[in-house]
Design an enzyme around this catalytic site. Structure first.
Site, PDB file in Angstrom:
ATOM      1  N   LEU A 142       0.659  -1.168   0.061  1.00 55.72           N
ATOM      2  CA  LEU A 142      -0.006  -0.030   0.124  1.00 55.72           C
ATOM      3  C   LEU A 142       0.988   1.156   0.101  1.00 55.72           C
ATOM      4  O   LEU A 142       0.303   2.284  -0.557  1.00 55.72           O
ATOM      5  CB  LEU A 142      -0.898   0.263   1.250  1.00 55.72           C
ATOM      6  CG  LEU A 142      -2.005  -1.047   1.395  1.00 55.72           C
ATOM      7  CD1 LEU A 142      -2.735  -0.999   2.660  1.00 55.72           C
ATOM      8  CD2 LEU A 142      -3.129  -0.691   0.263  1.00 55.72           C
ATOM      9  N   GLY A 143       1.988   1.160   0.586  1.00 63.64           N
ATOM     10  CA  GLY A 143       2.882   2.280   0.725  1.00 63.64           C
ATOM     11  C   GLY A 143       3.951   2.027   1.616  1.00 63.64           C
ATOM     12  O   GLY A 143       4.040   0.772   2.260  1.00 63.64           O
TER      13      GLY A 143
ATOM     14  N   GLY B  62       7.256   4.308   4.067  1.00 65.74           N
ATOM     15  CA  GLY B  62       7.934   5.615   4.551  1.00 65.74           C
ATOM     16  C   GLY B  62       8.996   5.344   5.305  1.00 65.74           C
ATOM     17  O   GLY B  62       9.786   4.296   5.140  1.00 65.74           O
ATOM     18  N   ALA B  63       9.297   6.255   6.213  1.00 63.67           N
ATOM     19  CA  ALA B  63      10.609   6.291   6.791  1.00 63.67           C
ATOM     20  C   ALA B  63      10.935   5.048   7.632  1.00 63.67           C
ATOM     21  O   ALA B  63      11.688   4.426   7.943  1.00 63.67           O
ATOM     22  CB  ALA B  63      10.620   7.566   7.732  1.00 63.67           C
TER      23      ALA B  63
ATOM     24  N   GLY C 149       8.961   2.058   7.719  1.00 61.66           N
ATOM     25  CA  GLY C 149       8.487   0.646   7.296  1.00 61.66           C
ATOM     26  C   GLY C 149       7.675   0.818   6.167  1.00 61.66           C
ATOM     27  O   GLY C 149       7.523   1.831   5.297  1.00 61.66           O
TER      28      GLY C 149
ATOM     29  N   VAL D 188       3.596  -0.780   4.376  1.00 61.91           N
ATOM     30  CA  VAL D 188       2.380  -1.142   4.705  1.00 61.91           C
ATOM     31  C   VAL D 188       1.689  -2.055   3.617  1.00 61.91           C
ATOM     32  O   VAL D 188       1.901  -1.585   2.328  1.00 61.91           O
ATOM     33  CB  VAL D 188       1.412  -0.112   5.112  1.00 61.91           C
ATOM     34  CG1 VAL D 188      -0.176  -0.412   5.441  1.00 61.91           C
ATOM     35  CG2 VAL D 188       1.927   1.037   6.142  1.00 61.91           C
TER      36      VAL D 188
ATOM     37  N   LYS E 249       1.640  -3.363   8.645  1.00 65.41           N
ATOM     38  CA  LYS E 249       2.887  -2.644   8.691  1.00 65.41           C
ATOM     39  C   LYS E 249       3.887  -3.215   9.087  1.00 65.41           C
ATOM     40  O   LYS E 249       3.944  -3.580  10.363  1.00 65.41           O
ATOM     41  CB  LYS E 249       2.651  -1.206   9.622  1.00 65.41           C
ATOM     42  CG  LYS E 249       3.792  -0.361   9.436  1.00 65.41           C
ATOM     43  CD  LYS E 249       3.433   1.153   9.898  1.00 65.41           C
ATOM     44  CE  LYS E 249       4.748   2.056   9.695  1.00 65.41           C
ATOM     45  NZ  LYS E 249       4.380   3.529   9.937  1.00 65.41           N
TER      46      LYS E 249
ATOM     47  N   ASP F   2       1.906  14.928  13.474  1.00 66.25           N
ATOM     48  CA  ASP F   2       2.247  15.008  11.939  1.00 66.25           C
ATOM     49  C   ASP F   2       1.047  14.913  11.174  1.00 66.25           C
ATOM     50  O   ASP F   2       0.809  14.141  10.219  1.00 66.25           O
ATOM     51  CB  ASP F   2       2.945  13.804  11.827  1.00 66.25           C
ATOM     52  CG  ASP F   2       3.806  13.925  10.549  1.00 66.25           C
ATOM     53  OD1 ASP F   2       3.751  15.007   9.677  1.00 66.25           O
ATOM     54  OD2 ASP F   2       4.455  12.950   9.878  1.00 66.25           O
TER      55      ASP F   2
END
Ligand SMILES: Nc1ncnc2c1ncn2[C@@H]1O[C@H](COP(=O)(O)OP(=O)(O)OP(=O)(O)O)[C@@H](O)[C@H]1O
Ligand SMILES: [Mg+2]
Lengths: 307, 245
Positions: free
Chosen positions: A29-30, A32-33, A35, A37, A51, A143
């Protein structure tokens, strides 16, 4: 010892070392910094979001937040928490992971494309409603940014609670564009007003998706951006008010915003008497419309609960 | 467990050392004295590839028990605060791990705990990071190639103070530059709780093509150990003071 990067391919099964639950990877799904998902199926074949990362402490802090905010005062803020465990990869390295509700939705920008401008106000009100609950529980989101929001069934949902911080502490995680400290509009202390600033930046982004830098005079840069955005005209003084620190809580800002949204719904200019007479009825009309919409959301969630 | 005091050196540089003792050895020494060394390599926004010699950045931080990062100028602010906070967490985790080993035996660490226990321990670490006292000595390479990056550095340091001062625990910052012909490093800001007005700090620039990173780090370490900033904590309970790594 540094952990190797890992890749999870569709079809891979992943089993927790402590709880033993098994998940089948559907797709990524995506990332980031911290890990990546994945959309997964649990043993019952239900969709979940999983995740997996490297920093087990950071992941565990996120889990703690998810647990806390899956439901606050009966309100769902953030994805529901499902499972937390460690996964032993074929390389024998151990990666921490957690499992949460899969929020099926689209990015805010996709959702708004082609929609009428009222939706700017409505989405913001929804966001402020969730923030109201979070703040009452003693936390700020931190955030808060478009990347961390999804529109699901015409309702804004946040998906990444990694930045949620107890009021009074230092903001844990932020993204410069949405950070009032970056723009010279205040501290990085976790206060409700910290989130409200981020909300105004999300509003700016709703009408003009291109991010911009602060330049030599951050406040002036922002003011100029605001002045040049016609679609935000009804909200100019509200937004400027937030920047000046006029609002101390999500409730206050929501109230001011609701007032604008209602007012805007009025048609062509009419005589004063008529305005007075109409004001209430139109307010009521909007309120009814909004609560009808809200009813539909509830219906949806009850419905999805049933299936 | 109560919140203690953490000491860090934050080195900002853009090249490799070429003079004096080995900075990696000095960093290891610092770590031994209870001072963590973090290193940030600052790239030019126009720079396409990683210049040579920047591997040193990682090695120094590793030896110094700290965190390193190589970044473009435009992400300097966010990186500086992130590196500092990461290093804080890392140090606290190290202390906690050590205690865990004392209680649970060799080989135990936070990430090996069962999820339920881990969940509680990470909260303790988080609380300590919020409440501990922090001393950051910033050591800025002001050699010729760094000159045009200094305004960004200044901004990043102001931003660092903004981030850290949002914490409950108190902070002390000081800024040194190097090289300095006479004393290797030069103090430009003495210990202060806030880096608000640091105008003109880097006005006097060092010239010459030499970068004595090792000696500069060593002087920074002396500057640290010579001056007790916070009154020492009376009872010997302070975990960071005790463990002395
Ligand atoms: N519960 C969820 N349901 C659906 N999609 C999700 C969910 N959680 C995350 N995603 C998707 O995965 C992407 C990355 O998720 P997330 O922001 O949580 O992790 P991250 O970006 O790796 O973490 P961080 O922001 O801390 O670096 C999101 O942008 C979103 O598209
Ligand atoms: Mg994210």
């Amino acid at each position: 010892m540094k952990k190797q990067d890992f890749k999870l391919f569709p079809g891979t099964y992943l089993q927790g070392k402590w709880n033993g639950h098994q998940y089948k990877v559907i797709r990524k799904l995506g990332a980031g910094a911290c890990g990546a998902v994945y959309l997964c199926h649990n043993l019952q074949g239900e969709k979940v979001a999983l995740k997996v990362g490297k920093d087990s402490s950071r992941m565990m802090l996120e889990v703690n937040m998810l647990k806390k905010f899956s439901k606050v005062q009966g309100v769902k803020l953030g994805p529901a928490f499902i499972d937390v465990d460690d996964w032993k990869a074929p390389s024998l390295q151990v990666f921490p992971f957690y499992v949460m509700e899969y929020v099926e939705g689209v990015p805010l920008s996709d959702f708004l494309r082609g929609k009428s401008k009222e939706w700017i106000g409505i989405c913001t009100i929804q966001l402020l409603t969730d923030l109201e609950h979070l703040h009452k529980a003693g936390f700020v989101f931190g955030d808060l940014k478009t990347d961390n929001l999804l529109m699901s069934n015409s309702k804004v949902r946040w998906i990444d609670v990694g930045g949620v911080t107890a009021i009074g502490r230092a903001i844990k995680e932020y993204t410069e564009f949405y950070d009032r400290g970056y723009w010279g509009f205040g501290s990085r202390k976790a206060e409700p007003s910290y989130d409200l600033f981020a909300v105004t930046m999300i509003m700016l982004e709703m009408v003009q998706p291109n991010k911009f830098e602060k330049g030599a005079h951050p406040r002036r840069t922002l003011a100029a951006k605001l002045a040049s955005s016609n679609d935000l005209k009804p909200y100019h003084s509200l937004i400027a008010g937030v920047w000046k620190g006029k609002f101390q809580s999500a409730s206050e800002m929501k109230q001011a915003l609701s007032y604008i949204v209602m007012k805007r719904a009025k048609g062509t200019p009419v005589s004063r008497k008529q305005i007075k007479a109409q004001k209430h009825s139109s307010d009521w009309g909007e309120l009814l419309a909004l609560s009808a919409v809200a009813g539909v959301f509830c219906g949806f969630s009850i419905f999805s609960f049933w299936i | 467990m109560k919140a203690g005091r953490l000491k860090q050196i934050l080195l900002l540089t853009d090249g490799c050392s070429n003079h004096g003792e080995d900075p990696i050895a000095v960093a290891a020494l610092a770590r031994n004295q209870g001072v963590t060394v973090n290193v940030i390599g600052v790239l030019d926004d126009r720079q396409k590839e990683k210049p040579q010699g920047l591997e040193e950045v990682e090695s120094i931080a590793e030896a110094g028990g700290g965190v390193s990062q190589i970044v473009y100028q435009k992400s300097l602010s966010q990186t500086v605060q992130m590196v500092t906070r990461q290093a804080m967490t890392q140090t606290i985790q190290g202390v906690v791990n050590k205690e865990l080993q004392e209680i649970l035996g060799e080989g135990q660490s936070i990430e090996e705990l069962p999820p339920a226990t881990r969940s509680e321990v990470v909260e303790v670490v988080e609380d300590l990071g919020e409440a501990c006292e922090l001393e950051v000595l910033v050591l800025v390479d002001t050699s010729a190639s760094m000159q045009h990056k200094l305004p960004t550095v200044k901004e990043a340091l102001y931003d660092l103070s903004l981030s850290l001062n949002a914490r409950t625990g108190s902070n002390q910052f000081s800024i040194y530059t190097f090289p300095d012909v006479k004393h290797t490093i030069r103090r430009v800001i003495k210990w202060t709780p806030e880096l608000g007005e640091i105008n003109g700090v880097f006005s006097k620039l060092s010239s010459g093509g030499y970068t004595p990173t090792g000696p500069a780090l060593k002087e920074a370490l002396y500057a640290f150990t010579e001056k007790p900033i916070f009154r020492s904590i009376q009872d010997g309970e302070d975990p960071y003071e005790e463990t002395g790594f």
